[in-house]
Write a protein that holds these residues in place. Structure first.
Motif, PDB file in Angstrom:
ATOM      1  N   VAL A  70     -82.103  30.855  35.328  1.00 37.88           N
ATOM      2  CA  VAL A  70     -82.181  30.885  33.865  1.00 37.88           C
ATOM      3  C   VAL A  70     -81.866  32.315  33.454  1.00 37.88           C
ATOM      4  N   GLU A  71     -80.854  32.472  32.605  1.00 36.66           N
ATOM      5  CA  GLU A  71     -80.443  33.809  32.179  1.00 36.66           C
ATOM      6  C   GLU A  71     -80.290  33.851  30.657  1.00 36.66           C
ATOM      7  N   ARG A  72     -80.715  34.981  30.097  1.00 34.68           N
ATOM      8  CA  ARG A  72     -80.547  35.185  28.656  1.00 34.68           C
ATOM      9  C   ARG A  72     -79.555  36.326  28.458  1.00 34.68           C
ATOM     10  N   TYR A  73     -78.481  36.031  27.755  1.00 36.88           N
ATOM     11  CA  TYR A  73     -77.470  37.013  27.372  1.00 36.88           C
ATOM     12  C   TYR A  73     -77.642  37.301  25.886  1.00 36.88           C
ATOM     13  N   PRO A  74     -76.964  38.314  25.364  1.00 38.14           N
ATOM     14  CA  PRO A  74     -77.115  38.620  23.932  1.00 38.14           C
ATOM     15  C   PRO A  74     -76.835  37.432  23.013  1.00 38.14           C
ATOM     16  N   ASP A  75     -75.854  36.595  23.362  1.00 35.03           N
ATOM     17  CA  ASP A  75     -75.452  35.512  22.461  1.00 35.03           C
ATOM     18  C   ASP A  75     -75.625  34.110  23.031  1.00 35.03           C
ATOM     19  N   GLU A  76     -76.253  33.981  24.193  1.00 30.87           N
ATOM     20  CA  GLU A  76     -76.388  32.653  24.768  1.00 30.87           C
ATOM     21  C   GLU A  76     -77.428  32.644  25.886  1.00 30.87           C
ATOM     22  N   ILE A  77     -77.787  31.422  26.259  1.00 26.65           N
ATOM     23  CA  ILE A  77     -78.664  31.155  27.394  1.00 26.65           C
ATOM     24  C   ILE A  77     -77.810  30.430  28.430  1.00 26.65           C
ATOM     25  N   GLN A  78     -77.982  30.791  29.690  1.00 22.21           N
ATOM     26  CA  GLN A  78     -77.278  30.063  30.744  1.00 22.21           C
ATOM     27  C   GLN A  78     -78.305  29.518  31.728  1.00 22.21           C
ATOM     28  N   VAL A  79     -78.178  28.242  32.048  1.00 22.63           N
ATOM     29  CA  VAL A  79     -79.011  27.606  33.059  1.00 22.63           C
ATOM     30  C   VAL A  79     -78.092  27.107  34.158  1.00 22.63           C
ATOM     31  N   ALA A  80     -78.589  27.123  35.393  1.00 24.24           N
ATOM     32  CA  ALA A  80     -77.766  26.686  36.515  1.00 24.24           C
ATOM     33  C   ALA A  80     -78.649  26.164  37.631  1.00 24.24           C
ATOM     34  N   VAL A  81     -78.058  25.278  38.428  1.00 22.51           N
ATOM     35  CA  VAL A  81     -78.690  24.804  39.652  1.00 22.51           C
ATOM     36  C   VAL A  81     -77.677  24.973  40.770  1.00 22.51           C
ATOM     37  N   ARG A  82     -78.131  25.584  41.843  1.00 24.23           N
ATOM     38  CA  ARG A  82     -77.287  25.817  43.015  1.00 24.23           C
ATOM     39  C   ARG A  82     -77.857  24.995  44.161  1.00 24.23           C
ATOM     40  N   ASP A  83     -76.983  24.226  44.819  1.00 23.16           N
ATOM     41  CA  ASP A  83     -77.419  23.446  45.969  1.00 23.16           C
ATOM     42  C   ASP A  83     -76.647  23.900  47.198  1.00 23.16           C
ATOM     43  N   GLY A 137     -70.689  28.347  52.031  1.00 20.91           N
ATOM     44  CA  GLY A 137     -71.128  27.163  52.763  1.00 20.91           C
ATOM     45  C   GLY A 137     -70.475  25.949  52.133  1.00 20.91           C
ATOM     46  N   ASN A 138     -71.254  24.936  51.881  1.00 18.66           N
ATOM     47  CA  ASN A 138     -70.714  23.688  51.341  1.00 18.66           C
ATOM     48  C   ASN A 138     -71.385  23.309  50.025  1.00 18.66           C
ATOM     49  N   GLY A 139     -71.990  24.289  49.356  1.00 24.14           N
ATOM     50  CA  GLY A 139     -72.749  23.995  48.153  1.00 24.14           C
ATOM     51  C   GLY A 139     -71.966  24.132  46.869  1.00 24.14           C
ATOM     52  N   LEU A 140     -72.685  23.919  45.784  1.00 23.59           N
ATOM     53  CA  LEU A 140     -72.097  23.948  44.457  1.00 23.59           C
ATOM     54  C   LEU A 140     -73.119  24.553  43.499  1.00 23.59           C
ATOM     55  N   ARG A 141     -72.631  25.346  42.564  1.00 27.88           N
ATOM     56  CA  ARG A 141     -73.464  25.875  41.471  1.00 27.88           C
ATOM     57  C   ARG A 141     -72.955  25.250  40.183  1.00 27.88           C
ATOM     58  N   VAL A 142     -73.803  24.456  39.549  1.00 25.01           N
ATOM     59  CA  VAL A 142     -73.455  23.820  38.280  1.00 25.01           C
ATOM     60  C   VAL A 142     -74.221  24.573  37.195  1.00 25.01           C
ATOM     61  N   TRP A 143     -73.511  25.018  36.182  1.00 25.28           N
ATOM     62  CA  TRP A 143     -74.075  25.860  35.140  1.00 25.28           C
ATOM     63  C   TRP A 143     -73.719  25.320  33.758  1.00 25.28           C
ATOM     64  N   ALA A 144     -74.507  25.724  32.781  1.00 25.55           N
ATOM     65  CA  ALA A 144     -74.224  25.377  31.389  1.00 25.55           C
ATOM     66  C   ALA A 144     -74.754  26.489  30.497  1.00 25.55           C
ATOM     67  N   THR A 145     -74.053  26.740  29.404  1.00 25.26           N
ATOM     68  CA  THR A 145     -74.506  27.722  28.433  1.00 25.26           C
ATOM     69  C   THR A 145     -74.892  27.034  27.141  1.00 25.26           C
ATOM     70  N   ILE A 146     -75.942  27.557  26.562  1.00 23.86           N
ATOM     71  CA  ILE A 146     -76.427  27.059  25.278  1.00 23.86           C
ATOM     72  C   ILE A 146     -76.352  28.217  24.304  1.00 23.86           C
ATOM     73  N   ARG A 147     -75.667  27.993  23.188  1.00 24.97           N
ATOM     74  CA  ARG A 147     -75.559  29.012  22.144  1.00 24.97           C
ATOM     75  C   ARG A 147     -76.627  28.738  21.105  1.00 24.97           C
ATOM     76  N   PRO A 148     -77.268  29.773  20.602  1.00 21.73           N
ATOM     77  CA  PRO A 148     -78.258  29.542  19.536  1.00 21.73           C
ATOM     78  C   PRO A 148     -77.652  28.751  18.397  1.00 21.73           C
ATOM     79  N   GLY A 149     -78.356  27.723  17.989  1.00 21.64           N
ATOM     80  CA  GLY A 149     -77.883  26.897  16.881  1.00 21.64           C
ATOM     81  C   GLY A 149     -76.995  25.738  17.304  1.00 21.64           C
ATOM     82  N   GLY A 150     -76.684  25.584  18.590  1.00 21.51           N
ATOM     83  CA  GLY A 150     -75.899  24.439  19.052  1.00 21.51           C
ATOM     84  C   GLY A 150     -74.591  24.849  19.667  1.00 21.51           C
ATOM     85  N   PRO A 151     -73.802  23.848  20.144  1.00 18.13           N
ATOM     86  CA  PRO A 151     -72.518  24.140  20.798  1.00 18.13           C
ATOM     87  C   PRO A 151     -71.590  24.930  19.893  1.00 18.13           C
ATOM     88  N   ALA A 152     -70.829  25.823  20.513  1.00 17.43           N
ATOM     89  CA  ALA A 152     -69.864  26.624  19.745  1.00 17.43           C
ATOM     90  C   ALA A 152     -68.467  26.419  20.275  1.00 17.43           C
TER      91      ALA A 152
END
Length: 144
Positions: free
Chosen positions: A75-88, A129-144
């Motif tokens: 879970v990361e907070r940037y100045p203009d967005e939040i990013q969440v990710a799961v790495r397997d 290895g053989n994994g994957l990192r799936v990520w998504a960003t959320i902008r304040p106020g909804g998709p941009a």
């Protein structure tokens, strides 16, 4: 596809990483951890709800579609967005991830479609290895 923060070259203002054992409770734990981090960072309730819904779908896919013994939640907070990710640790899917538009009323298959609708951007990238990192960003106020 590599995630690009809202301000290229700028690292996250805040970051939390959790390593979770692969169990059926991973999506629940992921939702709780993301919610707690975003509350601590004073993110709006609407944006928290969006991030929680997105991470739930991504975490569910990680435990349903891989053989990983553990997953890493980011879970990361940037100045203009939040990013969440799961790495397997894999195995990685044979075909690129895509939001299924043909899922109809089936019980499953709509998770990435929901992520696509709620996130400003999302993607997947191979990890060592053989994994994957799936990520998504959320902008304040909804998709941009």
């Amino acid at each position: 596809m590599t995630p690009v923060p809202a301000s290229p070259g700028v690292g996250p203002e805040s970051r939390r990483v959790y390593v979770l054992d692969r169990t059926a409770t991973v999506p629940t734990i992921a939702r709780r951890r993301v919610r707690a981090a975003l509350v601590d960072w004073h993110v709006s309730p609407e944006d928290i709800d969006t991030a929680v819904q997105v991470i739930s779908e991504i975490a569910t896919n990680a435990i349903e579609h891989t053989l990983s013994r553990r997953v890493r939640l980011e879970v990361e907070r940037y100045p203009d967005e939040i990013q969440v990710a799961v790495r397997d640790s894999g195995p990685r899917p044979q075909a690129p991830l895509a939001a299924r538009t043909d899922a109809g009323m089936e019980e499953g298959g709509r998770g990435l479609l929901l992520v696509h609708a709620l996130a400003a951007r999302w993607g997947a990238e191979p990890v060592p290895g053989n994994g994957l990192r799936v990520w998504a960003t959320i902008r304040p106020g909804g998709p941009a």
